[in-house]
Every structure is written in structure tokens, then in C-alpha cells.
Design an enzyme around this catalytic site. Sequence first.
Site, PDB file in Angstrom:
ATOM      1  CB  ALA A  28      -7.481  14.463  52.197  1.00 49.12           C
ATOM      2  N   GLY A  45      -2.106  18.052  50.934  1.00 49.61           N
ATOM      3  CA  GLY A  45      -3.445  18.600  52.018  1.00 49.61           C
ATOM      4  C   GLY A  45      -3.684  17.136  52.800  1.00 49.61           C
ATOM      5  CB  SER A  46      -2.020  13.930  53.716  1.00 52.61           C
ATOM      6  OG  SER A  46      -1.035  14.639  54.380  1.00 52.61           O
ATOM      7  CB  SER A  47      -3.624  17.552  57.672  1.00 49.75           C
ATOM      8  OG  SER A  47      -2.149  17.436  57.702  1.00 49.75           O
ATOM      9  N   PRO A  87       2.204  10.253  49.673  1.00 46.09           N
ATOM     10  CG  PRO A  87       4.565  10.038  49.172  1.00 46.09           C
ATOM     11  CD  PRO A  87       3.092  10.110  48.607  1.00 46.09           C
ATOM     12  N   GLY A 134       2.689  17.791  49.927  1.00 45.43           N
ATOM     13  CA  GLY A 134       1.882  19.114  50.331  1.00 45.43           C
ATOM     14  C   GLY A 134       0.631  19.015  49.574  1.00 45.43           C
ATOM     15  CG  ASP A 190      -6.406  22.698  53.347  1.00 40.50           C
ATOM     16  OD1 ASP A 190      -7.291  23.191  53.707  1.00 40.50           O
ATOM     17  OD2 ASP A 190      -5.435  22.412  53.782  1.00 40.50           O
TER      18      ASP A 190
END
Length: 325
Positions: A115, A111-113, A105, A109, A156
Site C-alpha cells: 500500500a 499489506g502495508s508495504s 500497524p 499483515g 496485494d
Amino acid sequence: MSRQVTASAPGKLMLFGEHAVVYGKPCIVVAVDQRMRVTVESSGDGNLKISAPEVNVADYVEKIDNLGDDKAPKGVRFVSVAVKNFFNFYNINIGLRVETRSDFPSKYGFGSSSAVTVATIKALSQFIRSKVNNDQIFNLSYKTVLDVQGVGSGFDVAAAVWGGTIYFVKGGKMTETIEHSVLPLIVGYTGIKADTPTLVRRVAGFYRRDKKLTDKIFDSIGRIVEEGRDALVKGKYKRLGLLMNKNQELLQSLGVSSPELNRLIKASKVAGAYGAKLSGAGGGDCMIAIVAPELRSSVERAIEKEGGVVLDVAIQAEGVRTEKI
Ligand code: MEV
């Protein structure tokens, strides 16, 4: 059936140096084996169609000439701007369908954005059969992150591109892989989603109010990063723990920790961790602790007793890769 390409990129955890890295100090970041996956295929028309089920977006449609629209939901803006930057760079314009899937999810935090941005650029490069190298993927992805959120050191993005453990200086001025043995790390989630740009702005306010003090804090964090690198390479976990504690004190003095983070950090130290700190922007998200193997379960229990969620993540994950062509 039209040709489909899937690429994936890992999330990250910051070991040392958050915030100071935005002001030119180095940091140490490690990639985690929780990945964002992006599949690209032709949409058959002149539009970009994005599905991102984990952020509740189903078939968001944008005209190719209109990419990067400010009104796009946050969950798809990174993809849309990544496509726009990629198309501008290669001077192409084709309709695409993009689907993103996440192992984790976005609230953690990890760093999904970044990635998802890196995985999108990689998938696009495979889709048009161009040989984009990792430096180019980093540059296009970092530009995308800055276009969307305005701030960020790019650490990131580097973790998502190269994976492993990285000694990093803002904008990719330095990106060096650090080789080390498996780290006895525990990751605890506070249950609170933090907003990185807000926290970066808070530190900017701190800096404006007292430049001399903030510079001193950043210098100390910079020294901790150098010592942390040495301790990491030599496998000196007790020393790493002490350095994490020092780094946490400095982050607290910058005003970016939170009561929840402080509680989990304190509990893990009382339960015997060598040291602990927040990881990332602060304000919530995750904390990390270094712990001797025999104390792992006591520290995990202590974190849970304080309301934290212990996350099972392996570190030093592989960087961006093609999953399917
Ligand atoms: C956020 O995870 C880490 C910060 O240093 C911001 C950045 O480096 O982009 C606060």
C-alpha cells in the site's frame, strides 16, 4: 510554502487462494478501509528524506543517486525503491521529502508495504503532473515489491491500486473486479507478526520435496477460488464458509497455519461461524470468518476468549487515490 501532494492506498485481506497464487493459480483479494498515506514535497536539495513515524523513522536521508540502499531500514526501503523506479522510468532526478502515515500497524499483515509503495507512486505522479494510469502504477509498484522482497504474486499491489474485491492472477495477468453485496466477515488478529517471504520459502521447500502432492493441493485451491467467486457473487454465505474451511485444511497441509490461527479458527466455528481460514501468508497475522449476523457477537467473543483481537475493518475499500494536491 512548497507544493505538497498526498495520495493514499488501502490494505488488503486474502479471501481465497494464498500461496497457490504464487504458482499461477487465481486468488480473491479484498481491499480494506485501512489506508497508507504518502505526502511528497520538494526537499530543496539533492536528497530523499523519508519520515515514517509509525515505523519509528524520522528524517532518514539518502542521496538521490544512491536510492534503494540495502542498509535502509525496512520501513523505508519500499518508499526509497519506489522513488528510484519512478525516477528511472521518467528519467528525472529531484530532491524530495516523503512522509508516510498509516491507519493501521504493519503487524496486522494488511499489506502495508504494497500500500505504501502504490501510494508513493501515485503521489509522485501527481507531484510531477504526469498522467500515470492504474496499469502503470501496478507495474512500477510490483517491480518495487519484487526488487525489495524478491517474492510475491502482486495480489496485494492490485488490491491497493484497484480496491474493491478482485479476482487476480500473478503479476496482473488477470485483474477482474468482482461485484458482490456486503460480506458478513469477522477479522481476528492472532497477536503474532508473520514474515511473508519466510512462509513463501517454506511452501517452496514443500514443493521441492513433493511436487506431485503440492500440485494437487494447488489444483484444489484453484477450484475453491472458482467456486468461491461464484458463491460470493450469488451471496451464498454458507457455501463461502464451507469453501473457507476447505481452503484452510489445504493451507494446513502445506504447513503454513499456526497453533494460534488454528485456535481462533476453531473457536469461531464452534461459536457458529459458517467457516473460517487464515488470510495471507499464515504463520500468524489474521484469520477471517464468515458469520450469520445474529451470531456475530458470539463469534467475536469466542475469538477474544482465545486471545485474538477482533479488528473493526470495512471491506471493498476504494483503491489508490489522490487526497490533496
Ligand atoms: C501473502 O499475503 C500471500 C501469499 O500468497 C504471497 C503472495 O501471493 O505474494 C503467500
